[in-house]
Design an enzyme around this catalytic site. Structure first.
Site, PDB file in Angstrom:
ATOM      1  N   ASP A 404       0.990  -1.157  -0.133  1.00  0.00           N
ATOM      2  CA  ASP A 404       0.019  -0.062  -0.116  1.00  0.00           C
ATOM      3  C   ASP A 404       0.840   1.267  -0.026  1.00  0.00           C
ATOM      4  O   ASP A 404       2.022   1.408   0.527  1.00  0.00           O
ATOM      5  CB  ASP A 404      -0.980   0.041   1.231  1.00  0.00           C
ATOM      6  CG  ASP A 404      -1.928   1.098   1.375  1.00  0.00           C
ATOM      7  OD1 ASP A 404      -2.740   1.327   0.507  1.00  0.00           O
ATOM      8  OD2 ASP A 404      -1.686   1.887   2.320  1.00  0.00           O
ATOM      9  N   GLU A 457       1.089  -0.361  -5.133  1.00  0.00           N
ATOM     10  CA  GLU A 457      -0.047   0.613  -5.369  1.00  0.00           C
ATOM     11  C   GLU A 457       0.876   1.732  -5.585  1.00  0.00           C
ATOM     12  O   GLU A 457       1.151   2.285  -4.479  1.00  0.00           O
ATOM     13  CB  GLU A 457      -0.982   0.510  -4.266  1.00  0.00           C
ATOM     14  CG  GLU A 457      -2.155   1.712  -4.500  1.00  0.00           C
ATOM     15  CD  GLU A 457      -2.454   2.378  -3.327  1.00  0.00           C
ATOM     16  OE1 GLU A 457      -3.496   3.464  -3.394  1.00  0.00           O
ATOM     17  OE2 GLU A 457      -1.940   2.359  -2.369  1.00  0.00           O
TER      18      GLU A 457
END
Length: 726
Positions: A404, A457
């Site tokens: 993330d 990401e």
């Protein structure tokens, strides 16, 4: 000799610099044996020979808070002993003494921890059930180099920091102790004094493998699992030339169980079977590492080694992993090494210093999320993060990690105005320490976790995110294509009458589609914070909204790149997703919603079965435009190749106007006849059933789109067609 008063006061006040030097059994200069115990809440203590089980003597009370001592009569050599304790409550117990055991961590392992070279730091630090000299208990170990005292407290010692102070191993800044008679499931925390002797809030174990259910915050003793056996097809399932279609899940809100949260076993019983039935190849769980605040969806984690107690015991998570593999699915986890919340029981100011986080808020504080940033330059912190990544892939057997907020790690000026960030040593904006950490993690995953993948990401144009580290890349296997997602969704939100002016938003993604190994993500981020659901983004009346959505899904599945879809969007959830509500499964009683679900199933099936649609997902050789410039009619068409002679054709009509007899130029290497194999306007999916049926479309010697031959096809309104050679 009897213990001097100065030592007594220090022990009672939990300020003694070396309690192991005075508590337990010791031999005085005159050869006499003395034994001492600090047991607050007790009223009498006897010394018992562990071999014969005979009482040796009673201990004299030195201090009313529970400090006892005795000179042992007629004994000159140390022996194995126990304490028989009578408590003020009236209970009686026999204990092995924690101060009878020496250091438990080998010096060589401490050196590896200090240098950040330990292959599994979590196998040393944290709480580990073990047996020492025939005594069952738990070895606790904690990295807190700036603490002046550390104790383990828990439900086994009335949360009293005087009972089990820890031994400092100076060479690594690690505190450790073995506590007898503690077992699996025991609750514990660490009580620390900072370097000035100030008492800190009780801290949860950074390396805990289980925790209490929030709002409680204690860690829970759990075993260190053996490495999981891996499915034989893990590597082939994750390859660049494999069909990868990911179903993203927020476990708490997927489907209601018997309690507030579904248990791991309830998820294992229903989730993999459902996802496999729709033809997805992978499940991606939003973060399930322990986190304090439900509203963070797991992205503010404080337990990077602990599966959340919301869903039951960690062993249940292991069964979910197995269930995914039994259904032929890979399991991916969202993993958050970019930041952590500042809850008092967590990592912030852990030993009274900026231990895990950067000290300067210009480096160490995220304004966007009100969180702290790990100190990526510190050896032990890097080891903590790298060890966590490998733990999930090795010990828990998951198949990959979606990392993330990578962009926030890469840039020191991420979401910071000028003058409020610190440049790197070269004066640049890149976080060189974070970049080297990501490369290290990806290299270790490649070397130590065969077949596992990492996914970034990453929302910027940072070069080489999915390129090998050997060629200067970050070493991720895949990267989310955030630009494609933003452009195409903006296009779809336009009224079809205006789409001709925004045609480039659909075609521009092919300019850079093969610069990385891309995943096309329609994730939870696109259906929250006022963005509405996927169905809610679509313009037009009710029929047009469903048709638009079906056409877009067809466009996505035909486009180069792996696929990711967030739960609920596979059946056109009409409302924005809320982490507090379960998915509205009752919508599947409506043929319109069931039709979208059926389309996703068929798209996945076609994507898997047809090599031309997936084998060169990440290669420019796998794509060729047929029609990319028909903005006036909002039509696009292209070919997909598998590199071995197979082709698939994809045609999109993004207006509600049917295009009968649309002429499509074909290159010479294409087949002479084509048949329609999937039509998002089919009545099976809730469409008008306009299309080409089973009738092959045969090449004609008529020029079109710069080609000397062509076919004609009937294009349904707001629809995507897939054709294969007849």
């Amino acid at each position: 000799m009897s213990l001097p008063a100065l030592h007594v006061d220090a022990l009672i006040n939990a300020e003694h610099g070396d309690p192991f030097a005075v508590l337990g059994m010791h031999q005085a200069a005159d050869g006499a044996l003395w034994v001492r115990a600090l047991l607050p809440g007790s009223r009498a203590v006897d010394l018992v020979d562990a071999i014969s089980d005979k009482r040796i003597c009673g201990l004299a009370l030195r201090h009313p808070d529970g400090l006892y001592e005795a000179r042992i009569p007629r004994r000159r050599k140390r022996f194995d002993y126990r304490f028989a304790v009578r408590w003020n409550s009236g209970a009686e117990d026999v204990y092995a003494d924690a101060f009878a055991f020496g250091p438990q961590i080998d010096a060589a392992e401490l050196i590896l921890l200090r240098e950040g070279r330990h292959p599994q730091p979590g196998a040393v630090l944290g709480a580990h059930p073990t047996e020492v000299a025939g005594v069952q208990g738990v070895r606790f170990a904690l990295w807190a180099p700036n603490a002046s005292r550390a104790s383990v407290v828990g439900d086994f010692n009335q949360w009293d920091g005087r009972r089990h102070p820890m031994r400092l191993r100076h060479e690594a800044g690690v505190w450790e102790t073995f506590v007898p008679d503690v077992g699996l499931g025991a609750l514990y925390k660490f009580e620390l004094l900072d370097r000035h002797g100030k008492l800190l809030p009780l801290k949860a174990d950074p390396y805990a493998r289980a925790s209490e259910l929030r709002p409680d915050t204690a860690s829970r003793v759990a075993g260190w699992p053996d490495p999981r056996s891996l499915p034989e097809d893990r590597a082939s399932r994750n390859r660049r030339d494999a069909p990868i279609s990911i179903y993203e899940v927020h476990a708490p809100s997927w489907r209601q169980g018997d309690g507030l949260f579904p248990t791991w076993d309830e998820l294992a019983e229903s989730l993999p079977a459902y996802v496999a039935s729709l033809g997805f190849t992978h499940i991606e769980l939003m973060p399930i590492s322990e986190y304090p605040f439900d509203g963070s969806w797991g992205y503010q984690t404080l337990g990077l080694y602990s599966a959340s107690a919301r869903f039951g015991e960690t062993t249940g998570f292991e069964r979910l992993v197995s269930a995914c593999h039994q259904h032929g699915l890979g399991l991916l986890l969202d993993w958050v090494p970019a930041h952590f919340p500042n809850d008092a029981h967590g990592l912030a100011q852990f030993d009274g210093s900026h231990l895990y986080e950067y000290a300067d808020p210009r480096e160490g504080f995220h304004r966007d999320w009100n969180t702290l940033i790990y100190n990526f330059a510190r050896t032990e912190v890097r080891s903590f993060l790298c060890g966590s990544a490998l733990y999930w892939l090795q010990q828990q057997g998951v198949d990959g990690l979606r990392v993330d907020a990578v962009a926030s790690m890469l840039y020191r000026d991420y979401s910071r105005p000028a003058g409020e960030w610190l440049p790197n040593r070269h004066g640049g904006r890149e976080n060189l320490e974070a970049i080297s950490l990501l490369r290290e993690i990806n290299e270790r995953v490649g070397a130590e976790c065969p077949g596992a993948i990492t996914i970034a990401e990453e929302s910027t144009a940072f070069p080489g995110v999915s390129a090998p580290t050997s060629s200067g890349g970050l070493g991720f296997h895949y990267k989310w294509n955030m630009g494609w997602m933003n452009d195409t969704l903006r296009y779809m939100q336009e009224d079809p009458v205006h789409r001709r002016w925004h045609h480039d938003k659909l075609s521009f993604g092919l300019v850079y589609a093969f610069s990385e190994n891309f995943i096309l993500p329609i994730s939870h981020d696109e259906v929250v914070h006022g963005k509405g659901s996927m169905l809610g983004k679509m313009p037009g009346d009710d029929w047009q909204r469903f048709a638009n959505l079906r056409a877009y899904y067809g466009f996505m599945w035909g486009h180069p790149g792996k696929k990711l879809l967030f739960m609920g969007q596979e059946f056109a959830q009409p409302n924005e997703w809320s982490h507090q509500d379960y998915l509205p499964w009752q919508l599947l009683d409506d043929p319109r919603h069931a039709g979208v679900q059926a389309l996703i199933r068929d798209l996945n099936q076609l994507y898997q079965q047809e090599p031309a649609l997936h084998q060169l997902d990440c290669e420019a050789a796998g794509f060729r435009w047929l029609v990319g410039d028909d903005a006036e009619q909002s039509v696009l068409a292209w070919l997909r190749h598998d590199g071995e002679g197979r082709h698939a054709m994809v045609i999109c009509n993004f207006t509600p106007v049917p295009r009968h007899g649309y002429r499509l130029g074909l290159p010479a290497e294409c087949a002479s006849a084509w048949r329609e194999v999937l039509n998002t306007d089919s009545h099976h999916y809730g469409g008008s059933d306009l299309g080409n049926g089973s009738q092959p479309r045969v090449r004609e010697a008529l020029a079109a789109h710069g080609q000397s031959t062509s076919i004609t096809v009937d294009l349904p309104p707001l629809a995507t067609l897939f054709l294969l050679p007849a």
